[in-house]
Write an enzyme that holds these catalytic residues in place. Sequence first.
Site, PDB file in Angstrom:
ATOM      1  N   HIS A  56       0.842  -1.188   0.000  1.00 58.52           N
ATOM      2  CA  HIS A  56       0.000   0.000   0.000  1.00 58.52           C
ATOM      3  C   HIS A  56       0.885   1.249   0.000  1.00 58.52           C
ATOM      4  CE1 HIS A  56       0.686  -0.694   4.376  1.00 58.52           C
ATOM      5  NE2 HIS A  56       0.809   0.621   4.383  1.00 58.52           N
ATOM      6  N   ALA A  57       0.249   2.370  -0.199  1.00 60.31           N
ATOM      7  CA  ALA A  57       0.891   3.678  -0.072  1.00 60.31           C
ATOM      8  C   ALA A  57       0.031   4.498   0.882  1.00 60.31           C
ATOM      9  CB  ALA A  57       0.988   4.366  -1.427  1.00 60.31           C
TER      10      ALA A  57
END
Length: 119
Positions: free
Chosen positions: A36-37
């Site tokens: 994820h970011a």
Amino acid sequence: MRGSLTPLENGKGLPFVPVRNFLVYDVASSRVRGEHAHRKCEQFLVAARGGVSVVVDDGRSRAEVRLTDPSVGLYLAPMVWGIQYKFDRDSLLLVMASRPYEADDYIRDYDEFRELVNR
């Protein structure tokens, strides 16, 4: 003879003051974490024990970093996709974050991430 010491002082050595800290451990070598970011949150990763590989991807280029030294860490800026994998059997990953947990800050879909980066 007396071992090693790595100081962690709030406000020193990081581009942010940690608000949330957590440990990642007991991860099988075949498992993957992260993927994820964050929109706003900054993170700093340290392999406090053992080792872990980290993929960092800014939407334009991708690199892999192997963390094995507890005196060296990896800064993840907002809008950088992070993947952690290849955990050593005894690894302990320390993550320091600039913000409290906020579900809306996570981007968990890679295509959405790429779209946001390319705007």
